[in-house]
Write an enzyme that holds these catalytic residues in place. Sequence first.
Site, PDB file in Angstrom:
ATOM      1  N   HIS A   1      -0.279   1.756   5.345  1.00  0.00           N
ATOM      2  CA  HIS A   1      -0.405   2.736   4.271  1.00  0.00           C
ATOM      3  C   HIS A   1      -0.044   4.088   4.874  1.00  0.00           C
ATOM      4  CE1 HIS A   1      -3.026   4.849   1.039  1.00  0.00           C
ATOM      5  NE2 HIS A   1      -1.796   4.689   0.620  1.00  0.00           N
TER       6      HIS A   1
ATOM      7  N   ARG B   1      -6.725   4.315 -10.205  1.00  0.00           N
ATOM      8  CA  ARG B   1      -7.072   2.902 -10.016  1.00  0.00           C
ATOM      9  C   ARG B   1      -8.577   2.696 -10.222  1.00  0.00           C
ATOM     10  NH1 ARG B   1      -7.331   1.256  -5.600  1.00  0.00           N
ATOM     11  NH2 ARG B   1      -7.200   3.208  -4.433  1.00  0.00           N
TER      12      ARG B   1
ATOM     13  N   ASP C   1       4.818   6.161   1.266  1.00  0.00           N
ATOM     14  CA  ASP C   1       3.504   5.544   1.068  1.00  0.00           C
ATOM     15  C   ASP C   1       3.281   4.190   1.739  1.00  0.00           C
ATOM     16  OD1 ASP C   1       0.934   5.780  -0.166  1.00  0.00           O
ATOM     17  OD2 ASP C   1       1.538   4.332  -1.670  1.00  0.00           O
TER      18      ASP C   1
ATOM     19  N   ARG D   1       0.563  12.713 -11.632  1.00  0.00           N
ATOM     20  CA  ARG D   1       1.532  12.018 -10.777  1.00  0.00           C
ATOM     21  C   ARG D   1       2.952  12.124 -11.327  1.00  0.00           C
ATOM     22  NH1 ARG D   1      -0.038   9.326  -5.812  1.00  0.00           N
ATOM     23  NH2 ARG D   1      -2.302   9.075  -5.908  1.00  0.00           N
TER      24      ARG D   1
ATOM     25  N   LYS E   1      -0.185  13.520   3.733  1.00  0.00           N
ATOM     26  CA  LYS E   1       0.744  12.444   4.105  1.00  0.00           C
ATOM     27  C   LYS E   1       2.134  12.667   3.505  1.00  0.00           C
ATOM     28  CE  LYS E   1      -0.652   8.515   2.529  1.00  0.00           C
ATOM     29  NZ  LYS E   1       0.140   7.972   1.413  1.00  0.00           N
ATOM     30  N   THR E   2       2.168  12.957   2.207  1.00  0.00           N
ATOM     31  CA  THR E   2       3.450  13.186   1.542  1.00  0.00           C
ATOM     32  C   THR E   2       4.028  14.535   1.921  1.00  0.00           C
ATOM     33  OG1 THR E   2       2.803  11.793  -0.324  1.00  0.00           O
ATOM     34  CG2 THR E   2       4.580  13.340  -0.710  1.00  0.00           C
TER      35      THR E   2
ATOM     36  N   SER F   1      -5.762  10.062   0.594  1.00  0.00           N
ATOM     37  CA  SER F   1      -5.358  11.024  -0.421  1.00  0.00           C
ATOM     38  C   SER F   1      -5.845  12.429  -0.072  1.00  0.00           C
ATOM     39  CB  SER F   1      -5.942  10.598  -1.774  1.00  0.00           C
ATOM     40  OG  SER F   1      -5.578  11.503  -2.779  1.00  0.00           O
TER      41      SER F   1
ATOM     42  N   LYS G   1       0.120  -0.937  -6.275  1.00  0.00           N
ATOM     43  CA  LYS G   1      -0.872  -1.274  -5.258  1.00  0.00           C
ATOM     44  C   LYS G   1      -1.219  -2.762  -5.261  1.00  0.00           C
ATOM     45  CE  LYS G   1      -1.306   2.688  -3.298  1.00  0.00           C
ATOM     46  NZ  LYS G   1      -0.648   2.894  -1.975  1.00  0.00           N
TER      47      LYS G   1
END
Length: 517
Positions: free
Chosen positions: A216, A59, A253, A318, A238-239, A234, A197
């Site tokens: 988030h 982004r 997410d 990704r 988290k994932t 990031s 996003k």
Amino acid sequence: MNETIIQQPDLAYLGFQEGRKFYYQQEPDELIQLVVDLGEGELDPNGLLNVDTGEFTGRSPKDRFIVRDELTDAKVWWGEVNRPFDPAAFDRLQAKLINYLQDRTFFVRDALACADVRHQLSVRVITETAYQNLFAYNLFLRPTSPIDQPEWTIIAAPGFYADAKEDQTRQHNFCIINFTKQTILIGGTGYTGEIKKAIFSALNFLLPQKGILPMHCSANSGNDGKTAVFFGLSGTGKTTLSADAGRMLIGDDEHGWDENGIFNFEGGCYAKTAYLSPEKEPLIYAALRPGALLENVCLHEDSGVANFDNLSKTENTRVSYPLHFVANAVIPSVGTIPENIFFLSCDAFGVLPPIARLTHEQALYYFMLGYTAKVAGTEFGINEPQATFSACFGQAFLPLPPKSYADLLSKKLNESKANVWLVNTGWTGGPYGIGARMNLPDTRAIIKAALNGQLNHDRYELLRPFNLQIPVHCPGVSSYILNPVNTWSTPAAYRQQAEKLKGLFNEKIVSLNGGTR
């Protein structure tokens, strides 16, 4: 090329010429073939589609704008995060973008956001490329009945470059959200994350007005139906930590929290693939099958198979895939009111504990901070750990002031009595370069203990200078590592580094509160 071009729906409301034909609601296998036929990407020997998003592999936050008008003027948190855009300039740019697409093949997909039907948002995604349309299929919820007139429209054209001077953008690429017209324009960038996003940002503006906390975070639930959420920037895990084979994945997410529980905003996952392996990330790796979309992944020169260890294009490689590619996914992706909330911080200073139980006030403090750290060598000029803050763990996507979301969290915590934990997935025994990275099996064991209620005891000690409550024992983990002071060469060395980080925390909180403590 597949010839299922159809004329509907009517796009005249956007300014498209009547009768203009386009690809509409293509199935994934049709889109994959179109991507290959149009030269947008290639299939590896395992049938995985890989595309190169071009100039942008992430982004561009500085090129995100919000139209400033009567609706947004007094509500939006204007500044570096939310740059204002003139309504008339938006209309002119939209007309130019539509004119650009008129003479080209383009793709239209109707989709939904928010798994809870009471809060569902219909979205029409118009893309210049087939791969962007496949991404929209993967990431948004897929409607089971036609959508006549969508509430929101996204128009994304990587090949359309703005004239910064004429169009009032910063440079040739842009993402502009118009809340009054419920339209989002994206141009000059092929990075698909801008699409997802942008809608997340829209929901972050709309849902708080209904008393719903947008988050988030990732989320999962146990066999007992109890829900946990994981906030983190990031690289904090988290994932990784929510993708637990022993629990059911709600989402990786974006979620909302209303009076009944939580719900996923999305219908798929957008996971990082750097160093991906079946050993480290078995659930994500298992989702790599035809229909998944790889972005900017290098291929092995000899076999042509995806090489997840080669990050020469970008570290932000990704993959997107629909949620039903995950074996233990919760569908529809809703959960109960969370009983446990984890704030994940990758602390490269090496001073935060593996886990700490937060008070209500501390939970709001660390939520406002949204702390993690960059390590030396990750970016040019970074020679030592650098604290990174993102308010509410999602500052780049917050149209409203951070306190708006913190106040909502405070209300939810008062009502739910959820446990809130601070978890360090970074370093221990010293900063990056001296200490060691937290052992992932230990972190998993600590979180498992918290989820199972095995940390709901009274054997805690206070860690200064943060005044954090840390457990003196945890099943399956050495008690020695629970207090980070133990892992440093001397207590004095620990205190010096901890005071340094604590000072950075206080400075950030002061700035977020407008210069007052």
